[in-house]
Structure formats: structure tokens, C-alpha cells
Design an enzyme around this catalytic site. Structure first.
Site, PDB file in Angstrom:
ATOM      1  N   CYS A   1     113.780  25.650  82.370  1.00  0.00           N
ATOM      2  CA  CYS A   1     113.411  26.859  83.097  1.00  0.00           C
ATOM      3  C   CYS A   1     112.797  26.423  84.429  1.00  0.00           C
ATOM      4  O   CYS A   1     111.807  25.674  84.436  1.00  0.00           O
ATOM      5  CB  CYS A   1     112.382  27.617  82.262  1.00  0.00           C
ATOM      6  SG  CYS A   1     111.704  29.079  83.047  1.00  0.00           S
TER       7      CYS A   1
ATOM      8  N   CYS B   1     117.929  29.337  88.784  1.00  0.00           N
ATOM      9  CA  CYS B   1     117.362  29.880  87.549  1.00  0.00           C
ATOM     10  C   CYS B   1     118.404  29.597  86.466  1.00  0.00           C
ATOM     11  O   CYS B   1     119.603  29.791  86.692  1.00  0.00           O
ATOM     12  CB  CYS B   1     117.145  31.387  87.695  1.00  0.00           C
ATOM     13  SG  CYS B   1     116.810  32.235  86.123  1.00  0.00           S
TER      14      CYS B   1
HETATM   15  N1  DGL Z   1     115.441  30.896  83.194  1.00  0.00           N
HETATM   16  C1  DGL Z   1     114.268  30.836  83.925  1.00  0.00           C
HETATM   17  C2  DGL Z   1     114.349  30.033  85.196  1.00  0.00           C
HETATM   18  O1  DGL Z   1     115.101  29.094  85.232  1.00  0.00           O
HETATM   19  C3  DGL Z   1     113.335  32.016  83.940  1.00  0.00           C
HETATM   20  C4  DGL Z   1     113.909  33.374  84.083  1.00  0.00           C
HETATM   21  C5  DGL Z   1     112.842  34.422  83.834  1.00  0.00           C
HETATM   22  O2  DGL Z   1     112.372  34.478  82.704  1.00  0.00           O
HETATM   23  O3  DGL Z   1     112.477  35.126  84.772  1.00  0.00           O
HETATM   24  O4  DGL Z   1     113.683  30.286  86.150  1.00  0.00           O
END
Ligand code: DGL
EC number: 5.1.1.3
Length: 268
Positions: A74, A193
């Protein structure tokens, strides 16, 4: 034996599965334990403190399962919590995500040798990642800030987590979001993301010209291999590894279906 333990991975939800997919390709013999904190997604709209505290809970969950390394799949949690977790657990192997700014800049340099029109790199990420210091450090380290356009795209995470990845709502959202870039010469898009690779095709469809996509999953998978190798922790047995999925939601059926669709070989 330490080597035989699984590798832990966490994200706010489904996005981390795009990283798990690459990790499975890079390290097919390893076992993986995936934790998606779907109950608290999206992280991108939360404060730094909240993301840090949720990341610590996710980390502890994986520690209790007895993992040998943890991948923060993430970008938002890496930016908010990786230094904090590394300080709390200095002996542990903790791998974070990095938006793929460097490969995008390198590809643009190659391209501009033959094409002199000024082209830009669009970075799509959560509000949190876009505001964060880390992304701006990466941009000034590898490129010239005027080459980049930054676009917070929170709706993608919300729609994906609601099971609407393939919906007219997603199409409309992306169409509206990308309207200002219909005429702009964008050569590439950094998917900053981990949820976004799952809508790559829809993003391309919302633009009238082809773009090249970059995401951090491959680099993270390679870094994980490197960090385990360095400590002599790669599994020796070459049998295919196992994957266990956990969600903080009571109902994990969306995650399981998503995993089957995106991370398993297509059945004929
Ligand atoms: N998948 C995550 C990222 O790479 C977070 C997305 C979220 O929960 O806002 O930033």
C-alpha cells in the site's frame, strides 16, 4: 525453520492483491499470508495518525501469524507508517511500496530522443500519497517537477471496494476524472496506488491516445526477493507455495472472488 515461514502482505483492502500477484510470480515457492483491512478502507482519506495506527494493527496481525518478512502493499501506508514500523521493529524485514516514478522518467527520456514534443507523466494516487513528502522527494530525485501532473483519484478505491470494478459507475468516474487530459500530451501514467492496476484498461479507455503504465509491484517483488536472499531466508523447497487470505471484514467473499479472478491462472 525461519526460511519455511510465510511472507506477510497487507493493504487497506483489495489493492494489495496486485502486489501479491507479482510476488507469486517472482517467488513461486514461497507461502504468503495476505491481510486486507477492508473494514477501514480507504486509507487514502484518513489522517496520518489513523493510517499509522491501522498499519500497526495490520502488522501485528501478520506477526502473530509468524511471518518472516512483511510487505506493505500500500503506497499510502508505506508513506505514513513504514519509518514508524521500522523503528518499532528494527530487526524485522519490512518492505514498502514506491510509486514507479523512476522507470516512468527513464522511459520518457528514451522516448523524447525520437519525439521532441513535451510530454508529461501523470501520477494517479490517493490524496494522502499525493500530499505526502515521499512522492515529492522521488519526483525531485529522478525528474523535473514540471514534467509531472498529480491526480488524486479516491473514487477508484471506493468503487473497487464496493465490488464495482467493472461497472458503468467506474467508467463514468474515470471519464470525468480524465476529462482535463483529453488534449494534453501525456506519455505515461504512474499508478501510485495498488488498487489502480485493476482498472488499467478502463483508464486507457477513458483517454483518446495510448499511454504507457507503470506501477510499483514488480520493483517491490524484486526487492522482497533481494531482502530475503540477503538474510538467507529464501525457501529452498521448490514446491508451489500456499496463499492464505484474511480480511478485517466479516465477509471476505469479495476478496476471495477478486483473488481468484486476478491472481490465479485463468482456467480454460
Ligand atoms: N491501496 C492503497 C495504496 O496503495 C490504499 C488505497 C486506500 O485505501 O485509499 O495507496
Amino acid at each position: 525453520m525461519e526460511k519455511d515461514k510465510a511472507i506477510g502482505i497487507f493493504d487497506s483492502g483489495l489493492g494489495g492483491l496486485s502486489v501479491l500477484r507479482k510476488l507469486k510470480q517472482e517467488l513461486p515457492g514461497e507461502d504468503f499470508i495476505f491481510y486486507g483491512d477492508q473494514k477501514h478502507a480507504p486509507y487514502g482519506e484518513k489522517s496520518e495518525e489513523e493510517v499509522r495506527s491501522l498499519s500497526l494493527s495490520a502488522y501485528r496481525f501478520l506477526q502473530e501469524k509468524g511471518v518472516k518478512a512483511t510487505v506493505i502493499a500500500c503506497n499510502t501506508a508505506t508513506s505514513a507508517a513504514a519509518p514508524y514500523l521500522r523503528e518499532l521493529f528494527p530487526e524485522d524485514i519490512i518492505i514498502g511500496m514506491e510509486p514507479a516514478v523512476k522507470p516512468a522518467v527513464e522511459a520518457l527520456q528514451d522516448e523524447s530522443k525520437s519525439d521532441k514534443t513535451k510530454k508529461k507523466i501523470l501520477i494517479m494516487a490517493t490524496e494522502h500519497t499525493i500530499q505526502g513528502e515521499r512522492l515529492h522527494q522521488l519526483i525531485s530525485r529522478f525528474g523535473d517537477p514540471s514534467q509531472f501532473l498529480l491526480l488524486p483519484s479516491p473514487g477508484i478505491v471506493r468503487l473497487l471496494e464496493a465490488g464495482k470494478g467493472d461497472s458503468p459507475e467506474m467508467e463514468d468516474y474515470l471519464h470525468q476524472l480524465l476529462l482535463p487530459y483529453q488534449k494534453e500530451a501525456i506519455s505515461s501514467i504512474v499508478l501510485g496506488c495498488t488498487h489502480f492496476p485493476f482498472v488499467k484498461e478502463q483508464i486507457q479507455k477513458a483517454l483518446p491516445y495510448p499511454v504507457q503504465f507503470f506501477d510499483g509491484a514488480e520493483g517491490t517483488a524484486k526487492e522482497t526477493r533481494h531482502r530475503l536472499e540477503e538474510r538467507g531466508l529464501l525457501k529452498e523447497e521448490m514446491q508451489k507455495g500456499q496463499v492464505e487470505l484474511f480480511s478485517s471484514n466479516e465477509d471476505s467473499s469479495l476478496m476471495e472472488a477478486f483473488y481468484r479472478k486476478n491472481c490465479l491462472p485463468k482456467s480454460r
